[in-house]
Design an enzyme around this catalytic site. Sequence first.
Site, PDB file in Angstrom:
ATOM      1  N   ARG A  36       0.811  -1.212   0.000  1.00  0.00           N
ATOM      2  CA  ARG A  36       0.000   0.000   0.000  1.00  0.00           C
ATOM      3  C   ARG A  36       0.852   1.272   0.000  1.00  0.00           C
ATOM      4  O   ARG A  36       0.388   2.343  -0.402  1.00  0.00           O
ATOM      5  CB  ARG A  36      -0.966  -0.014   1.189  1.00  0.00           C
ATOM      6  CG  ARG A  36      -2.160   0.901   0.973  1.00  0.00           C
ATOM      7  CD  ARG A  36      -3.014   1.166   2.206  1.00  0.00           C
ATOM      8  NE  ARG A  36      -3.332   0.000   2.981  1.00  0.00           N
ATOM      9  CZ  ARG A  36      -2.877  -0.205   4.227  1.00  0.00           C
ATOM     10  NH1 ARG A  36      -2.082   0.666   4.807  1.00  0.00           N
ATOM     11  NH2 ARG A  36      -3.224  -1.292   4.887  1.00  0.00           N
ATOM     12  N   TYR A  40     -14.680  22.545 -11.006  1.00  0.00           N
ATOM     13  CA  TYR A  40     -15.123  21.257 -11.551  1.00  0.00           C
ATOM     14  C   TYR A  40     -16.305  20.770 -10.708  1.00  0.00           C
ATOM     15  O   TYR A  40     -16.242  20.776  -9.473  1.00  0.00           O
ATOM     16  CB  TYR A  40     -13.934  20.295 -11.447  1.00  0.00           C
ATOM     17  CG  TYR A  40     -14.126  18.916 -11.984  1.00  0.00           C
ATOM     18  CD1 TYR A  40     -14.455  18.707 -13.314  1.00  0.00           C
ATOM     19  CD2 TYR A  40     -13.918  17.805 -11.168  1.00  0.00           C
ATOM     20  CE1 TYR A  40     -14.596  17.420 -13.813  1.00  0.00           C
ATOM     21  CE2 TYR A  40     -14.051  16.517 -11.664  1.00  0.00           C
ATOM     22  CZ  TYR A  40     -14.398  16.333 -12.989  1.00  0.00           C
ATOM     23  OH  TYR A  40     -14.527  15.056 -13.475  1.00  0.00           O
ATOM     24  N   ASP A  94      -6.483  23.385  -8.497  1.00  0.00           N
ATOM     25  CA  ASP A  94      -6.672  22.315  -9.484  1.00  0.00           C
ATOM     26  C   ASP A  94      -5.980  22.797 -10.760  1.00  0.00           C
ATOM     27  O   ASP A  94      -6.472  23.673 -11.457  1.00  0.00           O
ATOM     28  CB  ASP A  94      -8.171  22.073  -9.704  1.00  0.00           C
ATOM     29  CG  ASP A  94      -8.441  20.912 -10.661  1.00  0.00           C
ATOM     30  OD1 ASP A  94      -7.591  20.654 -11.534  1.00  0.00           O
ATOM     31  OD2 ASP A  94      -9.510  20.290 -10.543  1.00  0.00           O
ATOM     32  N   LYS A 101      -5.926  13.120 -17.289  1.00  0.00           N
ATOM     33  CA  LYS A 101      -5.997  13.962 -18.483  1.00  0.00           C
ATOM     34  C   LYS A 101      -4.639  13.988 -19.184  1.00  0.00           C
ATOM     35  O   LYS A 101      -4.274  13.033 -19.824  1.00  0.00           O
ATOM     36  CB  LYS A 101      -6.499  15.358 -18.084  1.00  0.00           C
ATOM     37  CG  LYS A 101      -7.723  15.331 -17.157  1.00  0.00           C
ATOM     38  CD  LYS A 101      -8.973  14.780 -17.832  1.00  0.00           C
ATOM     39  CE  LYS A 101     -10.104  14.441 -16.874  1.00  0.00           C
ATOM     40  NZ  LYS A 101     -10.556  15.478 -15.986  1.00  0.00           N
TER      41      LYS A 101
HETATM   42  C1  LIG Z   1     -11.432  15.403 -14.858  1.00  0.00           C
HETATM   43  C2  LIG Z   1     -11.137  16.469 -13.878  1.00  0.00           C
HETATM   44  C3  LIG Z   1     -10.933  16.165 -12.539  1.00  0.00           C
HETATM   45  C4  LIG Z   1     -11.153  14.774 -11.970  1.00  0.00           C
HETATM   46  O1  LIG Z   1     -10.294  13.817 -12.452  1.00  0.00           O
HETATM   47  P1  LIG Z   1     -10.725  12.255 -12.478  1.00  0.00           P
HETATM   48  O2  LIG Z   1      -9.451  11.563 -12.675  1.00  0.00           O
HETATM   49  O3  LIG Z   1     -11.704  12.132 -13.605  1.00  0.00           O
HETATM   50  O4  LIG Z   1     -11.357  11.951 -11.153  1.00  0.00           O
HETATM   51  C5  LIG Z   1     -10.587  17.182 -11.684  1.00  0.00           C
HETATM   52  N1  LIG Z   1     -10.442  18.446 -12.124  1.00  0.00           N
HETATM   53  C6  LIG Z   1     -10.638  18.775 -13.410  1.00  0.00           C
HETATM   54  C7  LIG Z   1     -10.470  20.194 -13.822  1.00  0.00           C
HETATM   55  C8  LIG Z   1     -10.997  17.812 -14.331  1.00  0.00           C
HETATM   56  O5  LIG Z   1     -11.240  18.157 -15.598  1.00  0.00           O
END
Ligand SMILES: *Cc1c(COP(=O)(O)O)cnc(C)c1O
Length: 407
Positions: free
Chosen positions: A71, A125, A197, A222
């Site tokens: 872990r 988001y 973010d 992403k």
């Molecule tokens: C997609 C996204 C997330 C979340 O990511 P996941 O891996 O899908 O949980 C967070 N912030 C932004 C701006 C996003 O586009």
Amino acid sequence: MTSRGSGKDGRRPLTKLAQAGRKPEWTSMPDQPGGIVNPPIWRASTILYEDVAHLRKAAGASTHERLFYGRKGTPTAWSLADALTEMEPGAEGTMLFPSGVAAIACALMAVLKPGDQLLMVDSAYDPTRNFCEQMLRPLGIETVYYDPTIGADIADLVTSDTRAIFLESPGSLTFEVQDIPAITALARERGIVTLLDNTWATPLFFPALSHGVDVSILACTKYIVGHSDVMMGSITATPALLPAIRRSAYLFGQMTSPDDAWLASRGLRTLGVRLLQHQDSALTVANWLADQADVARVLHPALPSCPGHDLWRRDFTGSSGLFSFVLKGGDEQARAALIDGLTHFGIGYSWGGFESLALPVDPARHRTATQWAAEGPVVRLNIGLEDPADLIADLDQGLARFRAVRG
Ligand SMILES: *Cc1c(COP(=O)(O)O)cnc(C)c1O
């Protein structure tokens, strides 16, 4: 971008992308220096100890980059975490999570406690908002939403209970660019933690900690992964914040599989060339859209029509491949006619992969502190690595379908 941002060690970001996280002890045998290029996939739950004394010693020592129990990770994940840390000057370390949302949730739980107040950007988001409303609020943590263009005036919202400010720049769906240095300067003065973010820009186009941010969060799903086949999140933090983040991540049992970490490391090596191409192609498509009679506005930080464009020019070293555009008139049906017939754009959530996507989005549904008023429905595009001329021809036909339904 390539000429800026050379760090203390003199290496620029693109060089770091190629070299980061490749420690000799993860890529070679003790009697054979040199070795392989990429750290391999170390799969493990149990770690074996030579005797009880060694097991006891391991339990009492730091588990950071030490084999202890599955872990806590293996060199495959440590390599990726180290590389992400190297990309963020001023960072102490990085923790990995099974998704971007898991990283956001853990970061907020690490810095907030009952009675605290959180200031959250109104263009956040959507699942970030849901976490604040459905998890933090019942725990006695209040979230107050603020206008993404607020800048230094955020001081007016700060109370003695304000513990953290959450930023997302540019904002999800609508791409307003925030005055991050103004907000982080005020937060530092008042002892408030800032979390960003940074998924859209990545540390390549916006090294967040250098701009005063304490905690930088990525949905690695992403651009870091970049190939639409792995879910992952990361938190990179300053020396002051990392211990709390690490503790929370361990308490929640958060980790990533070595196979996923390996795929994400592979993606990271080509992040530089991919982002530069996403940037180029997205600008070509965005500029074309801006000239079309049926498009009211293009929401792309590198275009002057985007709120906060001057801040983007001042603070960012590039723009990525995700943006939105507002149609002139029309309704849900006219927008669906545009999107449904596209042949080079997939219809689906997520973004940052090599393939283009088109998504109907409705910003008004996800706001409380500001109002979304627009000339028509909104479409968000992820511009992939296809030839932008093909994407433009596809969108041209899409706008013709839109016109036919709108009338
Ligand atoms: C997609 C996204 C997330 C979340 O990511 P996941 O891996 O899908 O949980 C967070 N912030 C932004 C701006 C996003 O586009």
